[in-house]
Design a protein around this motif. Structure first.
Motif: not given
Length: 284
Positions: A205-213, A215-225
């Motif tokens: 699950t941690g690996d999945l969350l890291f991958a989602l972050v 993706l957020a970085r690559h599309v210019g989105a702040d994951p926290e926001t």
């Protein structure tokens, strides 16, 4: 005991809560690791009160955060490591050290332009002193990632780790490649579910969350926001379910999952025209 404006009263109350036999059973069971999540949560509550401009709430949340400091200090005192007074002494000493232009004994004024450089120099000296106090470690290799602060929230730190690694080309060039990685991690979670091992599931699950972050970085989105926005959306739609059921004289416990899913879809559909109208307005 009665409420007081004196910090010593808070320290006394914490000591009473942690006193064996007569103290609070829950408080006595806690340790640094179990209290740490509450410390982080209270810091976020302070930030939220500030964002809402609610000073009454801020007063309360600052008290909750102060309790966390007192709690950790009390547990450390029980281990003869340090006490609350040592924490205060450490931070006051640090502030005096880092502001020689304010607290100098004699003519030690620094021009505004020199304050930042002095601050950075003193911080570097303090860091070197802390390193000297730690057990000897192998310093032959210094990682590219060692500059990323360990105390950041996990989502933020994941973003910073990925950004730093990308500076040397360790990165994907296409968000779709990250999306493929997300699907791969989801498959690994499914395999872990078949094994039924909690530790393995947590790691995947941690690996999945890291991958989602990533993706957020690559599309210019702040994951926290982005996650805060989704949290607000979830609360809004769930509140719709509650309101509709209440209007019918029913509670959440009375409703079936199918009914709640249908109401969720209604709430989601109701938001679409508003979102479309907002998009049209932005284009004008």
């Amino acid at each position: 005991m009665t409420p007081s404006r004196d910090i010593s009263r808070l320290i006394e109350i914490m000591a009473a809560l942690r006193t064996p036999v007569t103290g609070c059973p829950w408080d006595l069971e806690q340790n640094f690791a179990t209290i740490a999540p509450y410390t982080i949560e209270e810091a976020y509550e302070v930030a939220d009160a500030i964002a809402r401009g609610d000073l009454d709430d801020l007063r309360e949340e600052l008290g909750d955060l102060l309790l966390q400091v007192v709690y950790h200090a009390r547990m450390a005192e029980e281990q003869n490591a340090f006490a609350f007074g040592d924490v205060v002494e450490a931070i006051t000493g640090k502030l005096i050290r880092r502001h020689p232009h304010v607290f100098a004994d004699k003519d030690g004024n620094i021009a505004p332009a020199g304050v930042k450089s002095a601050w950075e120099r003193i911080k570097a000296e303090e860091k070197a002193e802390r390193a000297a106090r730690r057990p000897t470690e192998d310093t032959t290799h210094k990682s590219l990632l060692s500059s990323i602060k360990a105390g950041q929230p996990a989502l933020t730190r994941a973003m910073e780790l990925q950004r730093k690694a990308s500076t040397v080309g360790f990165d994907w060039n296409d968000p779709r490649a990250v999306l493929h990685k997300i699907r791969e991690e989801a498959d690994e979670i499914e395999a872990a579910l078949d094994n039924g091992k909690p530790d393995e599931l947590a790691a995947e699950t941690g690996d999945l969350l890291f991958a989602l972050v990533n993706l957020a970085r690559h599309v210019g989105a702040d994951p926290e926001t982005a996650l805060r926005g989704t949290n607000a959306k979830f609360e809004r739609r769930f509140a719709y379910i509650e309101r509709v059921l209440a209007a019918k004289g029913r509670s959440l416990e009375d409703a079936t999952l199918a009914e709640m899913d249908a109401l969720w879809d209604e709430a989601k559909e109701a938001e679409q025209p508003a979102a479309s109208a907002s998009a049209r307005s932005d284009r004008r």
